[in-house]
Write a protein that holds these residues in place. Sequence first.
Motif, PDB file in Angstrom:
ATOM      1  N   PRO B  98       0.819  -1.224   0.000  1.00 22.29           N
ATOM      2  CA  PRO B  98       0.000   0.000   0.000  1.00 22.29           C
ATOM      3  C   PRO B  98       0.852   1.273   0.000  1.00 22.29           C
ATOM      4  CG  PRO B  98      -0.816  -1.555   1.626  1.00 22.29           C
ATOM      5  CD  PRO B  98       0.488  -2.101   1.128  1.00 22.29           C
ATOM      6  N   GLN B  99       1.975   1.241   0.741  1.00 24.67           N
ATOM      7  CA  GLN B  99       2.867   2.409   0.763  1.00 24.67           C
ATOM      8  C   GLN B  99       3.424   2.671  -0.630  1.00 24.67           C
ATOM      9  OE1 GLN B  99       6.103   1.927   3.520  1.00 24.67           O
ATOM     10  NE2 GLN B  99       4.767   1.922   5.311  1.00 24.67           N
ATOM     11  N   GLU B 101       2.262   1.714  -3.498  1.00 23.26           N
ATOM     12  CA  GLU B 101       1.232   2.105  -4.440  1.00 23.26           C
ATOM     13  C   GLU B 101       0.951   3.609  -4.331  1.00 23.26           C
ATOM     14  OE1 GLU B 101      -1.789  -0.897  -4.223  1.00 23.26           O
ATOM     15  OE2 GLU B 101      -2.883   0.055  -5.882  1.00 23.26           O
ATOM     16  N   ALA B 102       0.846   4.099  -3.090  1.00 24.79           N
ATOM     17  CA  ALA B 102       0.541   5.514  -2.879  1.00 24.79           C
ATOM     18  C   ALA B 102       1.681   6.394  -3.391  1.00 24.79           C
ATOM     19  CB  ALA B 102       0.289   5.770  -1.398  1.00 24.79           C
ATOM     20  N   MET B 103       2.935   6.024  -3.044  1.00 23.10           N
ATOM     21  CA  MET B 103       4.070   6.840  -3.461  1.00 23.10           C
ATOM     22  C   MET B 103       4.254   6.778  -4.968  1.00 23.10           C
ATOM     23  SD  MET B 103       6.820   6.234  -0.446  1.00 23.10           S
ATOM     24  CE  MET B 103       6.706   4.477  -0.324  1.00 23.10           C
ATOM     25  N   SER B 105       1.846   6.414  -7.226  1.00 19.87           N
ATOM     26  CA  SER B 105       0.862   7.298  -7.874  1.00 19.87           C
ATOM     27  C   SER B 105       1.308   8.747  -7.796  1.00 19.87           C
ATOM     28  CB  SER B 105      -0.503   7.186  -7.195  1.00 19.87           C
ATOM     29  OG  SER B 105      -0.935   5.871  -7.231  1.00 19.87           O
ATOM     30  N   GLN B 106       1.843   9.139  -6.634  1.00 22.57           N
ATOM     31  CA  GLN B 106       2.290  10.522  -6.478  1.00 22.57           C
ATOM     32  C   GLN B 106       3.450  10.842  -7.422  1.00 22.57           C
ATOM     33  OE1 GLN B 106       3.277  11.484  -2.422  1.00 22.57           O
ATOM     34  NE2 GLN B 106       1.348  10.640  -1.691  1.00 22.57           N
ATOM     35  N   THR B 107       4.350   9.875  -7.558  1.00 25.49           N
ATOM     36  CA  THR B 107       5.547  10.136  -8.350  1.00 25.49           C
ATOM     37  C   THR B 107       5.245  10.215  -9.844  1.00 25.49           C
ATOM     38  OG1 THR B 107       6.777   8.941  -6.683  1.00 25.49           O
ATOM     39  CG2 THR B 107       7.946   9.427  -8.703  1.00 25.49           C
ATOM     40  N   LYS B 120       1.548   2.544 -14.188  1.00 22.87           N
ATOM     41  CA  LYS B 120       0.691   1.959 -13.154  1.00 22.87           C
ATOM     42  C   LYS B 120       0.357   0.508 -13.494  1.00 22.87           C
ATOM     43  CE  LYS B 120      -1.458   6.000 -11.140  1.00 22.87           C
ATOM     44  NZ  LYS B 120      -2.567   6.949 -11.227  1.00 22.87           N
ATOM     45  N   GLN B 124       1.066  -2.672 -11.186  1.00 22.29           N
ATOM     46  CA  GLN B 124      -0.012  -3.603 -10.828  1.00 22.29           C
ATOM     47  C   GLN B 124       0.372  -5.032 -11.194  1.00 22.29           C
ATOM     48  OE1 GLN B 124      -2.456  -3.289  -8.946  1.00 22.29           O
ATOM     49  NE2 GLN B 124      -2.242  -1.082  -8.681  1.00 22.29           N
ATOM     50  N   SER B 191       7.910  12.714  -3.890  1.00 24.08           N
ATOM     51  CA  SER B 191       7.713  11.353  -3.382  1.00 24.08           C
ATOM     52  C   SER B 191       8.742  10.360  -3.915  1.00 24.08           C
ATOM     53  CB  SER B 191       6.306  10.878  -3.738  1.00 24.08           C
ATOM     54  OG  SER B 191       6.072  11.104  -5.104  1.00 24.08           O
ATOM     55  N   LEU B 195       9.834   6.601  -2.428  1.00 22.48           N
ATOM     56  CA  LEU B 195       9.448   5.477  -3.287  1.00 22.48           C
ATOM     57  C   LEU B 195      10.654   4.577  -3.521  1.00 22.48           C
ATOM     58  CD1 LEU B 195       7.447   4.059  -5.283  1.00 22.48           C
ATOM     59  CD2 LEU B 195       8.403   5.518  -7.049  1.00 22.48           C
TER      60      LEU B 195
END
Lengths: 202, 232
Positions: B98-99, B101-103, B105-107, B120, B124, B191, B195
Amino acid sequence: MKPSARPHVLIVTPAYVVGRGVFESLSALSKYHVVDPIGSLADVTPERLKRMRPSVILLDPSELSPSDRTQPHAILPADLNIPVVALVTTLTDPNTLAAFDGAINIYSTQKQMETTIDNALQQGSLSAAVSEKTTELSAREQTILCHVARGLSNKEIADALNLSVFTVTTHRKNITRKLGIRSISGLTIYAILNHLVEPNEL
Amino acid sequence: MATLSYSVRTKLVDILLENSDLITVLERMGISLGFGEATVGQICRQYGLDVEFFLMLCQIYHNPKFAPDSNRLTHAALPQILRYLKASHNYYIQTLFPQLEAMFSQTVMQLSTEHQQILKHFYQEYQEEAIRHFDYEESHVFPYVEHLIACGGRCSNSFHIQQFSENHTDIDSKLHDLKCIFIKYIPSAPSSWNLLHTIFHLEDDLLRHTVVEDSVLTPLVLRLESENKEEK
């Protein structure tokens, strides 16, 4: 078929007709990827430039503030080094033009535009993101990489290029060694990020 | 075989100060901080851990090239090896993915929508593949080992640990490629640093995880299987 990274050309001029005209003339050459002209330099933010990664910018000098006239590259973020060619629509000081990586004007022929842009690209090739990165691979390796990205097997690539499977395998090993990327999906991403293939080709 | 540089009498704090990555392992093994000057032996007694396996784990985190000698372990260590492996899967799936994935998306937000989608999708693909791999171990390999422990190795089963030579290489390659792509081809975003740091941490931890699977779990189970055969 030789896949080369088509240079991305960004046009910035408030003169709509000029922008469209240059856009059409350059697009007709089909060797460039010409982005829709932008009407104002204010819309060309550093973030947008980083996202678009143009190989060359055709900029109307009248868009520069008087203090920036002699340093058109100041519009670029510090870490981007992109050649900037003047797209002259009004009478312009020669000192201003000297600061650009070449100039075209509303009387330029298609051929003159092409020559000026190619010269600027060549000068900028050391730093322009796209051209710099793609020099990592030889033309043959780039061709093979494009086929890999399109999902062809070694056998299919060998058939398409009239090579032995062994030669293709050797090229692929060299590609992976040079790029440090091993998986097919990773190689595909490299090819897309470096404009060797367009995502819609896949 | 390499000898352990840590012993039962080594203070746990000294091992941790040398190997920051072990902190997350303590969390996974349910060991609470604040243990003062406790030695490895004392901690293992307190938490009911197999000392030999715990020392081996410390050594593997200290040096991933360390070749563990599974002969130092008895079958009694198996449940704890499984516990570490399962807890690690949980740590990857519940905490790190989860960490990441979030970073991630931000990057990639700075890129064109097209490039965002492609990256992405790549991520995935990696994550699904990794989870599938963990699932296979949890649904086939670990239950088999548990079954083997339960019947003391004396049971007929069509599955053998050798079939678990499933290679991790493809998943490893994708993670490695991700690292290369972000370092070489994506301009940095705020990020990016976290990441990359997390990808490196995940990669390092998976490396240790694989050492435990291949050089500790597998030979130990093989031994149990062959002892069983000899008895028959």
